[in-house]
Design a protein around this motif. Structure first.
Motif, PDB file in Angstrom:
ATOM      1  N   ARG A   1     -11.346   0.370   1.157  1.00 20.65           N
ATOM      2  CA  ARG A   1     -10.034   0.577   0.536  1.00 20.65           C
ATOM      3  C   ARG A   1      -8.994   0.102   1.537  1.00 20.65           C
ATOM      4  O   ARG A   1      -8.955   0.577   2.685  1.00 20.65           O
ATOM      5  CB  ARG A   1      -9.803   2.041   0.198  1.00 20.65           C
ATOM      6  CG  ARG A   1      -8.331   2.407  -0.008  1.00 20.65           C
ATOM      7  CD  ARG A   1      -8.153   3.842  -0.456  1.00 20.65           C
ATOM      8  NE  ARG A   1      -8.185   3.917  -1.905  1.00 20.65           N
ATOM      9  CZ  ARG A   1      -8.417   5.050  -2.588  1.00 20.65           C
ATOM     10  NH1 ARG A   1      -8.681   6.169  -1.927  1.00 20.65           N
ATOM     11  NH2 ARG A   1      -8.411   5.027  -3.897  1.00 20.65           N
TER      12      ARG A   1
ATOM     13  N   ASP B   1      -9.315  -2.065  -3.496  1.00 15.17           N
ATOM     14  CA  ASP B   1     -10.705  -1.651  -3.300  1.00 15.17           C
ATOM     15  C   ASP B   1     -11.571  -2.908  -3.394  1.00 15.17           C
ATOM     16  O   ASP B   1     -11.627  -3.547  -4.453  1.00 15.17           O
ATOM     17  CB  ASP B   1     -11.064  -0.634  -4.400  1.00 15.17           C
ATOM     18  CG  ASP B   1     -12.500  -0.132  -4.334  1.00 15.17           C
ATOM     19  OD1 ASP B   1     -13.356  -0.785  -3.710  1.00 15.17           O
ATOM     20  OD2 ASP B   1     -12.782   0.918  -4.955  1.00 15.17           O
TER      21      ASP B   1
ATOM     22  N   LEU C   1     -15.507   3.055   2.022  1.00 19.31           N
ATOM     23  CA  LEU C   1     -15.912   3.763   0.806  1.00 19.31           C
ATOM     24  C   LEU C   1     -17.417   3.729   0.568  1.00 19.31           C
ATOM     25  O   LEU C   1     -17.971   4.651  -0.038  1.00 19.31           O
ATOM     26  CB  LEU C   1     -15.191   3.167  -0.409  1.00 19.31           C
ATOM     27  CG  LEU C   1     -13.665   3.231  -0.400  1.00 19.31           C
ATOM     28  CD1 LEU C   1     -13.101   2.557  -1.648  1.00 19.31           C
ATOM     29  CD2 LEU C   1     -13.189   4.678  -0.311  1.00 19.31           C
TER      30      LEU C   1
ATOM     31  N   ASP D   1      -2.871  -0.581  -3.112  1.00 17.74           N
ATOM     32  CA  ASP D   1      -4.137   0.147  -2.986  1.00 17.74           C
ATOM     33  C   ASP D   1      -5.216  -0.788  -3.517  1.00 17.74           C
ATOM     34  O   ASP D   1      -5.323  -1.013  -4.719  1.00 17.74           O
ATOM     35  CB  ASP D   1      -4.075   1.440  -3.799  1.00 17.74           C
ATOM     36  CG  ASP D   1      -5.342   2.273  -3.667  1.00 17.74           C
ATOM     37  OD1 ASP D   1      -6.208   1.934  -2.843  1.00 17.74           O
ATOM     38  OD2 ASP D   1      -5.464   3.269  -4.424  1.00 17.74           O
TER      39      ASP D   1
ATOM     40  N   VAL E   1     -16.282   0.064 -10.394  1.00 14.90           N
ATOM     41  CA  VAL E   1     -16.837  -0.397  -9.119  1.00 14.90           C
ATOM     42  C   VAL E   1     -17.959  -1.378  -9.402  1.00 14.90           C
ATOM     43  O   VAL E   1     -18.829  -1.114 -10.241  1.00 14.90           O
ATOM     44  CB  VAL E   1     -17.382   0.779  -8.280  1.00 14.90           C
ATOM     45  CG1 VAL E   1     -17.978   0.266  -6.975  1.00 14.90           C
ATOM     46  CG2 VAL E   1     -16.290   1.799  -7.992  1.00 14.90           C
TER      47      VAL E   1
ATOM     48  N   ASN F   1     -13.010  -4.538  -6.639  1.00 14.54           N
ATOM     49  CA  ASN F   1     -13.314  -3.450  -7.569  1.00 14.54           C
ATOM     50  C   ASN F   1     -12.085  -2.991  -8.341  1.00 14.54           C
ATOM     51  O   ASN F   1     -12.161  -2.716  -9.539  1.00 14.54           O
ATOM     52  CB  ASN F   1     -13.899  -2.262  -6.802  1.00 14.54           C
ATOM     53  CG  ASN F   1     -15.206  -2.602  -6.131  1.00 14.54           C
ATOM     54  OD1 ASN F   1     -16.149  -3.044  -6.775  1.00 14.54           O
ATOM     55  ND2 ASN F   1     -15.268  -2.426  -4.818  1.00 14.54           N
TER      56      ASN F   1
ATOM     57  N   SER G   1      -7.210   1.285   6.420  1.00 13.98           N
ATOM     58  CA  SER G   1      -8.397   1.113   5.579  1.00 13.98           C
ATOM     59  C   SER G   1      -9.259   2.361   5.621  1.00 13.98           C
ATOM     60  O   SER G   1      -9.241   3.129   6.583  1.00 13.98           O
ATOM     61  CB  SER G   1      -9.237  -0.088   6.045  1.00 13.98           C
ATOM     62  OG  SER G   1      -8.571  -1.307   5.827  1.00 13.98           O
TER      63      SER G   1
ATOM     64  N   ARG H   1     -17.816  -1.687   1.527  1.00 14.57           N
ATOM     65  CA  ARG H   1     -16.766  -1.490   0.524  1.00 14.57           C
ATOM     66  C   ARG H   1     -15.599  -0.787   1.201  1.00 14.57           C
ATOM     67  O   ARG H   1     -15.769   0.278   1.821  1.00 14.57           O
ATOM     68  CB  ARG H   1     -17.297  -0.672  -0.647  1.00 14.57           C
ATOM     69  CG  ARG H   1     -16.265  -0.421  -1.740  1.00 14.57           C
ATOM     70  CD  ARG H   1     -16.824   0.462  -2.833  1.00 14.57           C
ATOM     71  NE  ARG H   1     -15.734   0.995  -3.651  1.00 14.57           N
ATOM     72  CZ  ARG H   1     -15.801   2.118  -4.354  1.00 14.57           C
ATOM     73  NH1 ARG H   1     -16.918   2.856  -4.353  1.00 14.57           N
ATOM     74  NH2 ARG H   1     -14.764   2.531  -5.063  1.00 14.57           N
TER      75      ARG H   1
END
Length: 343
Positions: free
Chosen positions: A308, A336, A292, A334, A167, A271, A289, A306
């Motif tokens: 997903r 990030d 995060l 997926d 991250v 990320n 979504s 942030r």
């Protein structure tokens, strides 16, 4: 002397190798128009010069993912022409907005190699940078690709798997210096929801879906000058199906996320990313979504969020992995990422 290029195979890479990719690309309003034709893109910062200028920018930039596709496409003949699959991304940063008239080129460094146990393929890790005509880095990212071996008897290289950040923090990101959301027009942007309205752990079903068409995928992949054989040559895969470019899925999911995240304007960090399952023509992409994390940026009126972003083949939202930790077969993507949003 052979003048055609069969592409690099796994045994052709070496740690520390630097590859300067061919064919710089000058972008214009044409790329924006085609991008918005291929995907239902509606984010105001990338649609209106006047809106972007009201946010402190000199004009409306090229969509972040369109710039990514241009930079990525340059790397394909050298990195993934003989790829089996593009496996993942990390440490992606958008560092300088791209505007009409900018000329982009790409360069990559091999940072990792690991032959697979079958002896027929291996994973190549690269760090790619996209630069403009002033040699400014507009973006950089790491990705890893499974690549075929041509000479199965070639010795396996010493395995090197780079340590990449899982991250990025806000301190790792490069933020546009003049960006100012204090006068942000939520009416013109399309939704009233601001940074403070989202909570960590919140999940958003983006509701809409788009069925992937072969012709649109082919046009998009050619637009980015992506030459990977799996996207064009139906005889290159044993099932006889052309694989949809993973970036096409990313852009479609990002466009669908407008419904619920219209004010997540600029993508500034990547990320992690995984193309969980292959996508083919006829699949219907839907997206959801999850929030995060959130952070202040220090820029006036600007928060970082942030997210997903998950793309699925039309399945119910919020389902991602099975009990054994593997992605469900309906999950395509997926992703990030960090985005900037008005506070």
């Amino acid at each position: 002397m052979t003048k055609t290029n069969p592409g690099r195979f796994f045994e052709d890479y070496a740690i520390g190798q630097v590859i300067d990719h061919a064919v710089p690309r000058t972008v214009s309003g044409g790329e924006r128009a085609l991008y918005h034709a291929l995907y239902p893109m509606r984010h105001a910062l990338y649609s209106s010069d006047a809106f972007a200028q009201s946010c402190g920018l000199p004009g409306s930039p090229l969509d972040d993912l369109a710039a990514f596709h241009v930079v990525f496409g340059k790397t394909v003949p050298d990195v993934s022409l003989n790829a089996v699959a593009n496996l993942g991304y990390a440490e992606g940063r958008w560092m300088t907005p791209v505007y009409a008239g900018d000329t982009l080129r790409s360069t990559s460094e091999v940072i990792g190699l690991k032959q697979n146990s079958n002896g027929k393929t291996g994973v190549v890790y690269v760090r790619t940078r996209g630069l403009n005509q002033r040699d400014e880095v507009v973006m950089e990212y790491c990705r890893w690709v499974m690549v075929r071996k041509n000479n199965l008897d070639a010795p396996a290289p010493e395995a090197v798997v780079p340590e990449l950040k899982k991250v990025l923090t806000v301190a790792d990101l490069t933020l546009p210096e003049r960006l100012d959301f204090t006068g942000y027009d939520f009416t013109l942007a399309g939704e009233p929801h601001r940074w403070g309205d989202y909570e960590v752990g919140e999940q958003i079903d983006h509701v809409d879906g788009v069925t992937i068409e072969e012709a649109e995928h082919m046009m998009a992949t050619r637009l980015w000058q992506n030459t990977a054989k799996v996207h064009f040559d139906a005889t290159f895969r044993p099932d006889g199906q052309r694989l949809i470019y993973g970036g096409h899925v990313i852009s479609m999911a990002r466009a669908l996320s407008f419904n619920g995240l219209a004010n997540a304007q600029m993508i500034v960090g990547l990320n992690a990313g995984a193309h969980a399952n292959p996508c083919f023509s006829g699949d219907t992409i839907k997206a959801w979504s999850e929030v995060l994390d959130k952070a202040d940026t220090g820029l006036p009126g600007v928060g970082a969020i942030r997210l997903r972003l998950v793309a699925t083949k039309g399945s119910a939202p919020f389902a991602l992995k099975s009990a054994d930790g593997k992605y469900l077969p309906e999950v395509l993507l997926d992703l990030d990422y960090w985005a900037l949003m008005p506070k």
